[in-house]
Design a protein around this motif. Sequence first.
Motif, PDB file in Angstrom:
ATOM      1  N   ALA A 341       9.018  10.539  15.137  1.00  0.00           N
ATOM      2  CA  ALA A 341      10.445  10.378  14.894  1.00  0.00           C
ATOM      3  C   ALA A 341      10.857   8.912  14.855  1.00  0.00           C
ATOM      4  CB  ALA A 341      11.214  11.094  15.985  1.00  0.00           C
ATOM      5  N   SER A 342      12.010   8.695  14.236  1.00  0.00           N
ATOM      6  CA  SER A 342      12.517   7.330  14.087  1.00  0.00           C
ATOM      7  C   SER A 342      13.154   6.855  15.392  1.00  0.00           C
ATOM      8  CB  SER A 342      13.570   7.321  12.994  1.00  0.00           C
ATOM      9  OG  SER A 342      14.635   8.148  13.380  1.00  0.00           O
ATOM     10  N   THR A 343      13.444   5.548  15.423  1.00  0.00           N
ATOM     11  CA  THR A 343      14.130   4.958  16.574  1.00  0.00           C
ATOM     12  C   THR A 343      15.430   5.700  16.844  1.00  0.00           C
ATOM     13  OG1 THR A 343      13.303   2.880  15.740  1.00  0.00           O
ATOM     14  CG2 THR A 343      14.906   2.763  17.520  1.00  0.00           C
ATOM     15  N   GLN A 344      16.158   5.961  15.738  1.00  0.00           N
ATOM     16  CA  GLN A 344      17.463   6.606  15.870  1.00  0.00           C
ATOM     17  C   GLN A 344      17.328   7.970  16.563  1.00  0.00           C
ATOM     18  OE1 GLN A 344      18.571   8.891  12.717  1.00  0.00           O
ATOM     19  NE2 GLN A 344      20.785   8.609  12.857  1.00  0.00           N
ATOM     20  N   GLU A 345      16.354   8.765  16.109  1.00  0.00           N
ATOM     21  CA  GLU A 345      16.239  10.100  16.690  1.00  0.00           C
ATOM     22  C   GLU A 345      15.798  10.023  18.149  1.00  0.00           C
ATOM     23  OE1 GLU A 345      14.340  13.097  14.310  1.00  0.00           O
ATOM     24  OE2 GLU A 345      13.810  14.262  16.095  1.00  0.00           O
ATOM     25  N   LEU A 346      14.871   9.098  18.444  1.00  0.00           N
ATOM     26  CA  LEU A 346      14.426   8.993  19.833  1.00  0.00           C
ATOM     27  C   LEU A 346      15.542   8.519  20.744  1.00  0.00           C
ATOM     28  CD1 LEU A 346      10.776   7.738  19.918  1.00  0.00           C
ATOM     29  CD2 LEU A 346      11.695   9.899  20.702  1.00  0.00           C
ATOM     30  N   GLN A 347      16.361   7.592  20.229  1.00  0.00           N
ATOM     31  CA  GLN A 347      17.502   7.154  21.039  1.00  0.00           C
ATOM     32  C   GLN A 347      18.421   8.331  21.332  1.00  0.00           C
ATOM     33  OE1 GLN A 347      19.111   3.969  18.736  1.00  0.00           O
ATOM     34  NE2 GLN A 347      17.962   2.395  19.838  1.00  0.00           N
ATOM     35  N   LEU A 348      18.639   9.139  20.314  1.00  0.00           N
ATOM     36  CA  LEU A 348      19.498  10.307  20.518  1.00  0.00           C
ATOM     37  C   LEU A 348      18.872  11.262  21.532  1.00  0.00           C
ATOM     38  CD1 LEU A 348      20.677  11.080  16.885  1.00  0.00           C
ATOM     39  CD2 LEU A 348      21.989  10.066  18.731  1.00  0.00           C
ATOM     40  N   LEU A 349      17.545  11.410  21.449  1.00  0.00           N
ATOM     41  CA  LEU A 349      16.890  12.309  22.401  1.00  0.00           C
ATOM     42  C   LEU A 349      16.988  11.773  23.820  1.00  0.00           C
ATOM     43  CD1 LEU A 349      13.749  13.475  20.409  1.00  0.00           C
ATOM     44  CD2 LEU A 349      15.576  14.921  21.285  1.00  0.00           C
ATOM     45  N   HIS A 350      16.845  10.446  23.961  1.00  0.00           N
ATOM     46  CA  HIS A 350      16.958   9.874  25.304  1.00  0.00           C
ATOM     47  C   HIS A 350      18.384   9.976  25.830  1.00  0.00           C
ATOM     48  CE1 HIS A 350      12.910   8.685  26.110  1.00  0.00           C
ATOM     49  NE2 HIS A 350      12.790   8.252  24.867  1.00  0.00           N
ATOM     50  N   LEU A 351      19.335   9.834  24.915  1.00  0.00           N
ATOM     51  CA  LEU A 351      20.734  10.026  25.305  1.00  0.00           C
ATOM     52  C   LEU A 351      20.944  11.484  25.741  1.00  0.00           C
ATOM     53  CD1 LEU A 351      23.599   8.909  25.447  1.00  0.00           C
ATOM     54  CD2 LEU A 351      23.877   9.446  23.027  1.00  0.00           C
ATOM     55  N   THR A 352      20.349  12.404  24.992  1.00  0.00           N
ATOM     56  CA  THR A 352      20.441  13.820  25.358  1.00  0.00           C
ATOM     57  C   THR A 352      19.878  14.047  26.751  1.00  0.00           C
ATOM     58  OG1 THR A 352      20.147  14.376  23.043  1.00  0.00           O
ATOM     59  CG2 THR A 352      19.819  16.156  24.616  1.00  0.00           C
ATOM     60  N   LEU A 353      18.703  13.445  27.003  1.00  0.00           N
ATOM     61  CA  LEU A 353      18.095  13.606  28.331  1.00  0.00           C
ATOM     62  C   LEU A 353      19.008  13.055  29.412  1.00  0.00           C
ATOM     63  CD1 LEU A 353      14.360  12.679  27.691  1.00  0.00           C
ATOM     64  CD2 LEU A 353      15.259  14.879  28.422  1.00  0.00           C
ATOM     65  N   GLU A 354      19.597  11.890  29.120  1.00  0.00           N
ATOM     66  CA  GLU A 354      20.475  11.265  30.114  1.00  0.00           C
ATOM     67  C   GLU A 354      21.662  12.193  30.417  1.00  0.00           C
ATOM     68  OE1 GLU A 354      21.998   7.442  28.882  1.00  0.00           O
ATOM     69  OE2 GLU A 354      23.547   7.564  30.443  1.00  0.00           O
ATOM     70  N   GLY A 571       7.741   9.839  27.032  1.00  0.00           N
ATOM     71  CA  GLY A 571       7.907   8.405  26.749  1.00  0.00           C
ATOM     72  C   GLY A 571       7.323   7.966  25.427  1.00  0.00           C
ATOM     73  N   ALA A 572       7.331   8.853  24.424  1.00  0.00           N
ATOM     74  CA  ALA A 572       6.812   8.455  23.123  1.00  0.00           C
ATOM     75  C   ALA A 572       7.725   7.396  22.511  1.00  0.00           C
ATOM     76  CB  ALA A 572       6.735   9.664  22.207  1.00  0.00           C
ATOM     77  N   LYS A 573       7.108   6.434  21.817  1.00  0.00           N
ATOM     78  CA  LYS A 573       7.884   5.382  21.168  1.00  0.00           C
ATOM     79  C   LYS A 573       8.126   5.740  19.707  1.00  0.00           C
ATOM     80  CE  LYS A 573       5.797   1.789  23.949  1.00  0.00           C
ATOM     81  NZ  LYS A 573       4.893   0.643  23.820  1.00  0.00           N
ATOM     82  N   PRO A 574       9.122   5.114  19.105  1.00  0.00           N
ATOM     83  CA  PRO A 574       9.457   5.485  17.728  1.00  0.00           C
ATOM     84  C   PRO A 574       8.397   5.091  16.703  1.00  0.00           C
ATOM     85  CG  PRO A 574      10.833   3.696  18.490  1.00  0.00           C
ATOM     86  CD  PRO A 574      10.073   4.160  19.672  1.00  0.00           C
ATOM     87  N   PHE A 575       8.479   5.729  15.556  1.00  0.00           N
ATOM     88  CA  PHE A 575       7.492   5.515  14.492  1.00  0.00           C
ATOM     89  C   PHE A 575       7.490   4.065  14.014  1.00  0.00           C
ATOM     90  CE2 PHE A 575       6.554   5.444   9.897  1.00  0.00           C
ATOM     91  CZ  PHE A 575       5.225   5.813   9.960  1.00  0.00           C
ATOM     92  N   GLU A 576       8.679   3.448  13.965  1.00  0.00           N
ATOM     93  CA  GLU A 576       8.762   2.063  13.482  1.00  0.00           C
ATOM     94  C   GLU A 576       7.820   1.157  14.269  1.00  0.00           C
ATOM     95  OE1 GLU A 576      11.222   4.123  13.836  1.00  0.00           O
ATOM     96  OE2 GLU A 576      12.925   3.694  12.526  1.00  0.00           O
ATOM     97  N   GLU A 577       7.725   1.398  15.585  1.00  0.00           N
ATOM     98  CA  GLU A 577       6.849   0.558  16.404  1.00  0.00           C
ATOM     99  C   GLU A 577       5.379   0.824  16.089  1.00  0.00           C
ATOM    100  OE1 GLU A 577       7.795   0.331  20.606  1.00  0.00           O
ATOM    101  OE2 GLU A 577       9.927   0.557  20.134  1.00  0.00           O
ATOM    102  N   ALA A 578       5.062   2.088  15.790  1.00  0.00           N
ATOM    103  CA  ALA A 578       3.692   2.413  15.395  1.00  0.00           C
ATOM    104  C   ALA A 578       3.336   1.660  14.117  1.00  0.00           C
ATOM    105  CB  ALA A 578       3.557   3.913  15.177  1.00  0.00           C
ATOM    106  N   LEU A 579       4.303   1.596  13.225  1.00  0.00           N
ATOM    107  CA  LEU A 579       4.098   0.896  11.962  1.00  0.00           C
ATOM    108  C   LEU A 579       3.825  -0.587  12.227  1.00  0.00           C
ATOM    109  CD1 LEU A 579       4.238   1.290   8.894  1.00  0.00           C
ATOM    110  CD2 LEU A 579       6.673   0.811   9.005  1.00  0.00           C
ATOM    111  N   ALA A 580       4.588  -1.154  13.152  1.00  0.00           N
ATOM    112  CA  ALA A 580       4.401  -2.564  13.481  1.00  0.00           C
ATOM    113  C   ALA A 580       3.017  -2.800  14.068  1.00  0.00           C
ATOM    114  CB  ALA A 580       5.486  -3.012  14.460  1.00  0.00           C
ATOM    115  N   VAL A 581       2.586  -1.929  14.969  1.00  0.00           N
ATOM    116  CA  VAL A 581       1.261  -2.082  15.585  1.00  0.00           C
ATOM    117  C   VAL A 581       0.188  -1.985  14.505  1.00  0.00           C
ATOM    118  CG1 VAL A 581      -0.393  -1.016  17.169  1.00  0.00           C
ATOM    119  CG2 VAL A 581       2.002  -1.213  17.828  1.00  0.00           C
TER     120      VAL A 581
END
Lengths: 926, 177
Positions: A341-354, A571-581
């Motif tokens: 998932a993208s940064t946006q979706e993961l942020q939303l998921l973390h917000l959901t968890l919060e 604690g999965a990180k977004p796809f964008e970071e995988a792309l950077a790595v």
Amino acid sequence: MATIYVDGKPHQVDAQQNLLHACLTLGFNLPYFCWHPALGSVGACRQCAVKQFRSPEDKHGRLVMACMTPASEGAQISIADPEAVAFRKGIIEGMMENHPHDCPVCDEGGECHLQDMTVMTGHDYRRYEFPKRTFRNQYLGPFVNHEMNRCIQCYRCVRFYREYAGGQDFNVFGIRNLAYFGRHEDGVLESEFAGNLDEVCPTGVFTDATHKHHYTRKWDMQFAPSICVHCGLGCNISPGERYGMLRRIVNRYHGDINGYFLCDRGRYGYEFVNSEQRIRQPQIRSNGQIQPVPKQQAIEEGGRFIASATTVIGIGSSRASLESNFALRMAVGANHFFAGASTQELQLLHLTLEILRTTPVASLRDVEDSDAVLVLGEDVSNYAPRMALSLRQSVRQQPFAMTDKLKIPRWLDHAVREAAQEHKGPLFMATVAATRLDDVATDTYRGAPDEIARLGYAVARTLDPEAAGLRATTASGSLAGQIVRAVRAVTGLGKPPSGAPDADFETMAQRIAQALNGAERPLVISGLGCRSGPVLKAAANVVRALQRNGKPARIALAVPECNSLGLAMLGAKPFEEALAVAREHSGTTAIMLENDLYRQAPGSDVDVFLRSANHLIALDHLQNRTTATAELTFPAATFAESDGTLVNNEGRAQRFFQALTPQEIQESWRWLRDIFVAAGRREFSAWKTLDDVIQSLVSEFPDLAQVAEAAPAASFRMAGEKIPRQPHRYSGRTAMLANINVSEPKPPDDPDSSLSYSMEGNPDQPPAALIPFAWAGGWNSYQAWNKFQEEIAGPLRGGNPGVRLFQPPAQAGEYFQDAPKRFQPREGEWLVVPLYHVFGSEELSILSPGVKQLSPKPYIAMNDEHAKGAGLQAEDMVELAIGGASYRAALQIRPDLPVGIAGVPVGVDLFAGIQLPAWSKIERVS
Amino acid sequence: MPTILKDIAAIAKGMSITFMEMFQPTVVENYPDGPGPLRGAKFQERYRGVHVLQRDENGLEKCVACFLCAAACPSNCIYIEAAENTEENRVSGAERYAKVYNIDYNRCIFCGYCVEACPTDAITHGHGFELATFNASSLVYRKEQMLAPIPAHIGANAVFNQAEVLGGAPAQVAPGE
């Protein structure tokens, strides 16, 4: 509680209930047809007759319908009274007059309520010798098969379809003994809950049309307790297997989630498991050719890819189990574990968890029991369908309060509906586009995601002027004055959008606030559907404001996939970071775990990612664009072939178990273990069973400690025996493997669970999390769930399965502050938002032929006013460009879309990987 | 001395019965050296031998794949896979037919429960009994081995396309008509 006397013996029962409910709760076998635990009583079939006596001295008594008689204190009834017995037998005989007696060719045979009740009443000889009435059957779509001749006119179908599920295109026609249940003409049933007719119908009028193509009797199927993977709600299902093929899905009762009903996506989306596109053995791609390779060779090859890599990137999946994702995370390390998932979706998921951690969370049962609901931004019917069915029941809560005053018992279904008429409890739908719940909504509001969020903020501030730091200026001011000031504080920020005048917006916020504040159990529903953080925050603020007002308010948030929250918690990180790595490092190996990246991220990014990795290993169920690029592909087990844990939208961890007998396809965590052991990581060889993985998971993630309690461990035994997956009537056991070996092979061991691949084992009722199928003596149909419940329609014995990972907080959380700015439409550009379709938006179900048939063609939708302004007409070929990719589809005119907004159906192939919401021009192309 | 005579008399008596019987007509079945295709074997009508899957008067298979025989089977030796009849390929008179119908005669105990359970009289016991084999796997009989032959007067599938066979009962009530 009340004391009633059944055949002279006293019993304690719920005084609020009817006698049928009481008798079934007590475990008596009393036949019935028209009554359904979720639908209540109408007294149509006259089957549940019992004798009622005025006093112990009264020997004569009178016949009453148990379902229509309250279980009042001191009631004296007799089930065994000869007159009552003869009456019930006579009623069945009447029903059977026109019944075709075609059980051998009927799909319901062997799990038929009518069969069970006929046997129960003792009717065993047909005296009727005249022609039977016959009907023409209808085509009702790819899911539901119609065979009207079998009908016994109990009216359950039409009550469920119209009154419970809100469908319009199904009814009863005709009179007398020629009542016809169907559509006004042939056609696909519109309701996404039509599949429940299979289970609601006490006989074989409505049966599963997908099951028909690979039909197997209930007694011949191997079942397992499982969890639906087609949305984030985690409905409990019971998949049935025969000869290595998944035959069908039926509902598995869960008192807090799905109850008696599933949506059609969950019920009929299963056929992807049997698809010809399945990857059934490891494959290797060399010189552009994909070739199957033996398991061991593939594992060694995978081990070499890992051992030789400088960096190993692991891409987890929100549709893979917690255990598989955890295995990947342990193998590649926390720093290199990503979600597709993208940064946006993961942020939303973390917000959901919060939000879930700091707010009281509603289960679907709580949704049903809520008496005022605000839906913010969520097209519930398409995004989390089963929740829509619960919402339809929530609007009955306030009428119930009204009929309670009239002393009409709640189970007296048609009396309650008659008294309530069209009166409905408050349900406010604030969504981007029209929804299928709008017909029961008190009011609807349509706007851009930001406008919806602002409505939420406005409601919160109306409820509590302290919300978002806004101080109440005058303590002496009236509440109404405060409300108006508070609303102005947020709404007066800019010009109103043309669709929603300021005054409307204010009065609406006020009405919503009043309705929620006046309710006893208010609820706010939101989710990731419109992919907007402010909407989620606004929903949380409304709940918090209600909590501060002393209301037991709850929140329910819909999430995109069956394990979205589980993946976020790992604690999965977004796809964008995988792309950077992948870009930074050379010589990387990427592992894609049950994830088609092309559906998650823009195609160009995925191309770059896949090209920069040195080696690609994919684990998945079916061939897709991602597996096509992989050098090495492993056949990953689907939900039907594996055990694991999923975390649903309320943070409930639930275990699912394997229904298909093990074969070469195995769980992703087992493949990962084997590959990493081959790469020299000996520590993973300690993972022998699922429980070993769960143990590691629990010690690594204290947050997920309760996952271990989601279901009994594999060592659990009932009186020293395992729990059979197969009914005791299971046939052909010695013949089915005769082509391999005439000596019956030993059933495979199941080291992962306390269920056996056999008909042998303990016949008693297992713990709720381990019930593979519903069956009880004399109750072969789905109605057997009555025998598994503590109270009818209540929790299962020993508590409903699964554990909630988040405990309700002691006090209301802090308000979120940042209200979004007013949405400003742009000239010549549209905000493209995702539109969902119950059939078509979900990745796995769309691979099933029936769902595929009902899924929409790609389209780009906008408002007609808008289209006119841009000189566009319906069906024009138009193009939009987002994230460097352009998408071309026919224009659809949707008058319900707000100004400045365009929508596209997400999930259909054309729009795979599109990142929404986003601004784009929309232009006609030739 | 008298004992010897007694013994001789006993042998003579025994042998006399033997010689007398040599001239009596045969009372056991002269199987397998008798005449006819059964080589001298004779059966009671009710004898339960290898199963026969029957056909109806149109030559269609009577089996409708209801799975009741498999459910009734105490040794679980019946294997059925059902398939749907289509306009082009009609095998039985009902919706479904048995695409695969195997009986594992390693397991079958010839109890006749399957015959009793069959609602369409599709499965019956024939008189076949010569099952012995050196290869146990050849005791798994397939549908083709048990199916009654198509009656000679019926051409392959010709009759099944006729309307009265396919049509079923006429509709009396349907909305929208």
